[in-house]
Scaffold this active site. Structure first.
Site, PDB file in Angstrom:
ATOM      1  CG  HIS A 135      -1.814  -1.146   1.355  1.00 26.35           C
ATOM      2  ND1 HIS A 135      -2.486  -1.445   2.508  1.00 26.35           N
ATOM      3  CD2 HIS A 135      -2.174  -2.072   0.443  1.00 26.35           C
ATOM      4  CE1 HIS A 135      -3.231  -2.527   2.312  1.00 26.35           C
ATOM      5  NE2 HIS A 135      -3.056  -2.935   1.076  1.00 26.35           N
ATOM      6  CG  PHE A 136       4.062   1.486  -0.641  1.00 29.21           C
ATOM      7  CD1 PHE A 136       4.392   1.939   0.624  1.00 29.21           C
ATOM      8  CD2 PHE A 136       4.108   0.129  -0.890  1.00 29.21           C
ATOM      9  CE1 PHE A 136       4.794   1.061   1.621  1.00 29.21           C
ATOM     10  CE2 PHE A 136       4.506  -0.759   0.099  1.00 29.21           C
ATOM     11  CZ  PHE A 136       4.851  -0.294   1.361  1.00 29.21           C
TER      12      PHE A 136
END
Lengths: 263, 585
Positions: free
Chosen positions: B506-507
């Protein structure tokens, strides 16, 4: 090895004993320290004397041969070290009984051993830099040396350290002596060129657990006994009918060999 | 010289949820769409019998081949970045369907507070509540405006769930009822209820029953086989792009996926995008695929790299705080989020922990977003507490109480004993952007084609650490109430630094959304302010990171962007949203 004349090994040498037992080697009179390199040949000769040729051929597991480790003396250090990490006990087999050393040998001979899926462009991180990295697995990632080189250096160092301290090879040392070396390895106290030794310990332990608990198709987790000890049921198609159960549900494990055949 | 191909209506980078939704929506309207996917072709058949922990969870078979392209990372601007060399530090998706194939299926809406975070914070607490280096900004859209697209995504992916008692308003219920429950999930719910929290079941794109979505795609009922996260589904029972949007697009006859096609540049004339330049991985031949609309729907690093390399938009400069591309990089960094919490060891309980599915579990949102008053808290935004029952596989789970020897008889004994007797509850924290956390091009390391790798500089501010520590304390409180005999914390030290680990996948950020071109790259249709026929979709458009997982919000914005593209192609073109000059520089 009742006939072994090295007093240091009389008290305990679980690695070698188990290794020999589990690989089907006939122990009597063959396994003297200097004869290690000839073990397999000796076994054949010895067995040939007792059994018919067909029976012997059927008994040998063809995956029980080394592909990465050229030297048996490196392999026996590996076997001893994995058994020390994950020993045979009342719960079931240890690393050797699960074929973990052969699993690691096969893994090192493939993509994993040469870090084939990793980013490998220089510059890498030197030993001082690696020591500053917190996590052991990340130290391994940033070494210039691949996993194969690291394993060879680490195992040979453990053996040399044992020779230096105890005048016995690692597999011939007493259990107490082996734990002492393993402790220094895990604490980062042994000097390696490729990585700090605590990172090699972490790599060795991780590889041991992989060999104990991966699907048997990779050559470890023999008879799915690793899974049985954890009460893990392997590649089962569905738990939809049992997942809500209040009680623990014990199920026989299924390997991928069985599972994929049914498809 | 690159060979120029015949022009199409739309060309897309990537085939995950963002690219897949765009492809489905545009092809249904009759537009010709080509998607360029650098990974291999894969279909449901690749995952039949794929219950192999070593291959998928330990050797990361579905993840990006880092030998060809990776990122570099560092904890501050003073350090030299190192490349991320192994997938144990980077679980980036790859191949047809991207990360959306191996995902767990956790499907969450973000909060009204998220989209108006700057103005709501100022209104409620005053501007002084925002720390000096914190660069939160409004998104230029409200939750209410986005809600219909959330609803659409949930129906496409077949989300199984129940109403969040402290969640934002919904126009409709989830398309499927919650998944089956288990004794350990109920224990977590009971303990958190006793403490006054409001637990509810994790909304899951794992089907509680066989489901047919509005596009006519059928997704099978989940078997709880425990091979979900990091795996493609054996049974076609996970809402992913392969069984939904990519299939919908394929059926129109207007869609083509070109696998093994690595996009290296956006070709443009300074005001319009012309097409995408790519290399066929197998032959090495270069092509240019021209299109009326160019869509970047790759992972955050791919989108930012292509914008920087193609010199589109102004690169962000942390010294001057000018420029946009690369700004407000955030994520769920695993030593202050997601993997922190409390592990309990139970001597007299035993659960069926080997069973499960990706998003099976429950969570508590009482500390999410601005759900509690932050006047006396030393951080903004919040965290959620989770208990997962995703199926505990044996190589990856060897948990022993602290103080147990690292090897030998006692280690083995406890490892085996606690395998089905230990539970972890975890805090998923938000991460708010700061001026020193950003993306740019690495000065040293190159990809397989000689282009610079993306460099991520990630600096933790004090509020990020405080937020995480608060989360761990709440995990401990709940685990204590659950009755564990031994509790070990996965704690957050005061001096914690970024560990260069990109494990949560999750970036976000770098090509962020907003209402002012001076401080944002795209508008709320994910359309580039500087180039109106270029749409940059996905997590790269998020100006900050919520405590919630990003996937559903990526999906919702992809539906909105597709609507914008259809309007753009059918009309006069131009910007779909009028630019404002509201933000402070």
């Amino acid at each position: 090895m009742a006939d072994n004349n090295n007093p240091k090994t009389e008290s305990h040498d679980p690695g070698r004993r188990n290794f020999l037992k589990n690989t089907g080697l006939v122990v009597g009179g063959v396994a003297g320290g200097s004869l290690l390199g000839g073990l397999f040949t000796n076994q054949m000769k010895s067995d040939d004397g007792k059994k018919g040729k067909n029976e012997e051929t059927a008994k040998v597991d063809p995956s029980h041969a080394r592909v990465f480790f050229g030297r048996f003396e490196d392999f026996i250090v590996l076997a001893t070290a994995t058994e020390l990490i994950f020993p045979e006990d009342d719960n079931g087999p240890g690393a050797i009984g699960l074929d973990v050393p052969y699993f690691i040998d096969k893994q090192l001979a493939g993509t994993w051993g040469i870090n084939g899926d990793d980013y490998r462009q220089a510059p890498f991180t030197n030993l001082e830099g690696l020591k500053k990295i917190e996590k052991a697995d990340e130290k391994v990632n940033h070494s210039r040396a691949n996993r194969g080189k690291i394993f060879l250096e680490g195992l040979r160092l453990m053996n040399a350290e044992s020779m230096k301290r105890f005048d016995a090879s690692f597999d011939q040392a007493t259990e107490e002596q082996q734990h002492e070396i393993m402790g220094d390895l895990a604490a980062g106290k042994l000097d390696m060129k490729s990585i700090p030794s605590d990172a090699f310990f972490a790599l060795l332990k991780q590889a041991t657990l992989e060999g104990a608990f991966s699907d048997p198709l990779y050559g470890g987790n023999k008879n799915m006994d690793g899974w049985r000890m954890k009460e893990f049921a392997g590649a089962r198609p569905s738990y939809a009918d049992v997942i809500e159960s209040e009680e623990f549900v014990k199920l026989d494990p299924i390997s991928l060999t069985d599972y994929q055949r049914k498809k | 010289m690159a060979e120029e191909l015949k022009k199409v209506d739309v060309v897309i980078v990537g085939t995950g949820w963002a690219g897949g939704i765009t492809a489905a929506e545009l092809t249904k309207k009759g537009y010709k769409v080509v998607a360029l996917e650098r990974g291999k072709e894969q279909s449901r058949n690749d995952f039949i019998g794929a219950k192999d922990e070593l291959k998928y969870s330990i050797r990361y078979d579905m993840m990006q081949d880092l030998s060809k392209d990776t990122v570099t990372a560092r904890g501050s601007m003073e350090e030299t970045a190192k490349p991320v060399r192994n997938n144990n530090y980077a679980r980036f998706g790859n191949d047809t369907g991207g990360a959306s194939v191996h995902w767990n299926g956790v499907s969450l809406r973000w909060l009204p507070y998220d989209f108006e975070i700057h103005s709501q914070t100022v209104e409620k607490y005053g501007a002084k509540k925002i720390p000096e280096n914190c660069t939160i900004q409004d998104w230029g859209i409200t939750y209410d405006e986005l809600e219909p697209y959330y609803d659409k995504f949930e129906k496409t992916a077949g989300v199984s769930g129940e109403e969040n008692p402290v969640g934002p308003p919904r126009s409709d219920k989830y398309p499927n009822p919650p998944l089956k429950t288990t004794p350990s999930i109920e224990l977590f719910k009971k303990a958190s209820t006793n403490l006054g929290y409001h637990p509810y079941r994790l909304p899951a794109a794992n089907m509680s029953e066989t489901y047919t979505n509005p596009d006519g795609e059928t997704i099978n009922a989940c078997m709880y086989c425990a091979f979900c996260e990091e795996y493609g589904c054996d049974f076609g029972a996970k809402g992913d792009p392969i069984v939904t949007v990519l299939e919908t697009a394929r059926k129109t006859g207007n869609f083509e996926i070109r696998n093994e096609s690595t996009v290296t540049e956006v070709i443009h004339d300074g005001t319009k995008a012309i097409g995408l330049k790519y290399i066929d991985n197998i032959t090495g031949i270069e092509y240019i695929q021209p299109a009326d609309i160019v869509v970047l729907a790759g992972f955050v690093f791919t989108n930012n790299k292509l914008l920087l390399k193609s010199k589109i938009g102004k690169p962000y400069n942390p010294e001057t705080q000018e420029g946009v591309i690369g700004k407000n990089f955030t994520g769920h960094f695993s030593n202050i989020s997601t993997y922190i919490g409390a592990r309990g060891f139970f001597n007299n309980e035993k659960w069926n922990l080997s069973m499960g599915t990706g998003a099976l579990g429950a969570k508590v949102d009482d500390y999410a977003g601005d759900n509690v008053d932050h006047t006396d808290l030393d951080f903004l935004h919040g965290y959620e507490i989770r208990y997962y029952h995703l199926g505990q596989r044996p190589i990856d789970n060897n948990h022993v109480p602290e103080g147990t020897p690292a090897w030998g008889k006692e280690y083995k004994e406890k490892n085996l004993f606690y395998h089905n007797r230990s539970l972890i509850i975890r805090a998923k924290t938000a991460f708010l952007p700061n001026r020193y956390t950003y993306l740019d091009l690495d000065p040293t390391y190159k990809d397989e084609f000689g282009d610079p790798l993306i460099r991520a500089t990630v600096h933790y501010e004090e509020q990020d650490i405080k937020r995480a520590q608060h989360g761990v304390e709440t995990c401990k409180e709940i685990m204590t109430e659950m009755g564990a005999d031994i509790i070990d914390l996965v704690d957050v030290p005061d001096d914690v630094k970024f560990d260069s680990k990109f494990y949560t996948n999750h970036f976000l950020g770098g090509a962020i959304m907003g209402e002012d071109p001076a401080t944002s790259a795209v508008n709320n249709y994910s359309q580039m302010w500087d180039m109106d026929n270029l749409f940059v979709l996905g997590g790269s458009s998020f100006p900050h990171n919520s405590n919630h997982d990003p996937t559903e919000t990526i999906g919702a914005f992809a539906y909105r962007a597709s609507e914008g593209m259809i309007e753009y192609l059918g009309g006069e073109g131009g910007l779909l949203v009028e630019a404002k000059q509201t933000s402070k520089a």
